[in-house]
Design a protein around this motif. Sequence first.
Motif, PDB file in Angstrom:
ATOM      1  N   GLY A  89       1.044  -1.092  -0.032  1.00 26.77           N
ATOM      2  CA  GLY A  89       0.083  -0.106   0.024  1.00 26.77           C
ATOM      3  C   GLY A  89       0.890   1.508  -0.545  1.00 26.77           C
ATOM      4  O   GLY A  89       0.616   2.436  -0.608  1.00 26.77           O
ATOM      5  N   GLU A  90       1.541   1.173   0.501  1.00 25.30           N
ATOM      6  CA  GLU A  90       3.712   2.193   0.864  1.00 25.30           C
ATOM      7  C   GLU A  90       3.425   2.645  -0.431  1.00 25.30           C
ATOM      8  O   GLU A  90       3.518   3.317  -1.187  1.00 25.30           O
ATOM      9  CB  GLU A  90       3.346   2.479   1.853  1.00 25.30           C
ATOM     10  CG  GLU A  90       2.977   2.599   3.177  1.00 25.30           C
ATOM     11  CD  GLU A  90       2.150   3.166   3.274  1.00 25.30           C
ATOM     12  OE1 GLU A  90       2.586   4.567   3.333  1.00 25.30           O
ATOM     13  OE2 GLU A  90       1.500   3.298   4.642  1.00 25.30           O
ATOM     14  N   THR A  91       4.043   1.641  -0.859  1.00 23.56           N
ATOM     15  CA  THR A  91       4.637   1.867  -2.668  1.00 23.56           C
ATOM     16  C   THR A  91       3.994   2.159  -3.251  1.00 23.56           C
ATOM     17  O   THR A  91       4.260   3.351  -4.635  1.00 23.56           O
ATOM     18  CB  THR A  91       5.471   0.548  -2.285  1.00 23.56           C
ATOM     19  OG1 THR A  91       6.312  -0.423  -1.670  1.00 23.56           O
ATOM     20  CG2 THR A  91       6.289  -0.093  -3.553  1.00 23.56           C
ATOM     21  N   GLY A  92       2.073   1.537  -3.754  1.00 21.00           N
ATOM     22  CA  GLY A  92       1.718   2.323  -4.503  1.00 21.00           C
ATOM     23  C   GLY A  92       1.273   3.577  -3.718  1.00 21.00           C
ATOM     24  O   GLY A  92       1.292   4.296  -5.242  1.00 21.00           O
ATOM     25  N   GLU A  93       1.360   3.963  -2.679  1.00 24.12           N
ATOM     26  CA  GLU A  93       1.058   5.349  -2.672  1.00 24.12           C
ATOM     27  C   GLU A  93       1.960   6.594  -2.849  1.00 24.12           C
ATOM     28  O   GLU A  93       2.142   7.641  -3.736  1.00 24.12           O
ATOM     29  CB  GLU A  93       0.751   5.982  -1.297  1.00 24.12           C
ATOM     30  CG  GLU A  93      -0.533   5.151  -0.398  1.00 24.12           C
ATOM     31  CD  GLU A  93      -0.864   5.407   0.980  1.00 24.12           C
ATOM     32  OE1 GLU A  93       0.075   6.730   1.174  1.00 24.12           O
ATOM     33  OE2 GLU A  93      -1.830   5.702   1.675  1.00 24.12           O
TER      34      GLU A  93
END
Length: 224
Positions: free
Chosen positions: A37-41
Amino acid sequence: MRGLTFDALHSANVDRQAAWCPDQTPSLSFRGNELAGETGEACNVIKKLERERHGWAGSRDTLEHLAEELADVVICADLCAITAGVDLSAAVVAKFNATSEKVGLPHRLAEPVPTAPATGAQAVIKDGKIVISIDVDALPLIVSGSCATNEILHGCWKVTDPAEFAKEVCHALNRESEIGTTPVHVMFDRAFLHVIEQGGEGIDQVSEAEFEAEAARLQKEAAA
């Protein structure tokens, strides 16, 4: 990481997560999804920065926001490593150096010097073994903290000779009961139980027959 070490991040993450999730340890699958999720953000911010660079219509973003999201990625990667029992510092050095070797470049990272976290105690997987270590010099601080917060230690105590006290602690940890167990066995039993109760990965409940067959196989291998 300039101005920051993996050990410092590791220690801070461990302490904060203990306070953040005191009753349940997040699983590796949760940590993996969190990292994704953080990588996607972070990727979403990069998309908007690239859109602005090309002059295309659409929403914009900032490098400051990208820095925040990349920081989350690093923090979550460390949390994944903690949950999986991976020494992230050693893994990064090994991977960086292996890639340099593969492509024929001279750049290498120095092997990390093992250090204990701020609490003075840690459990890591190293060379196929679970290694539990406590910095002898940290024993005075650890005992002081135990006296202040632990109901087991009654009264106030001060370590006057860490080296001698460390020897006594080792003797106590290796002391066998009437059935041959030691405090170390009890510590691991409690850790095993915690993993099972939290639905940890890498272990499954089996039937009594399967258990007896596996126990016999393991004993045979140990005797070989």
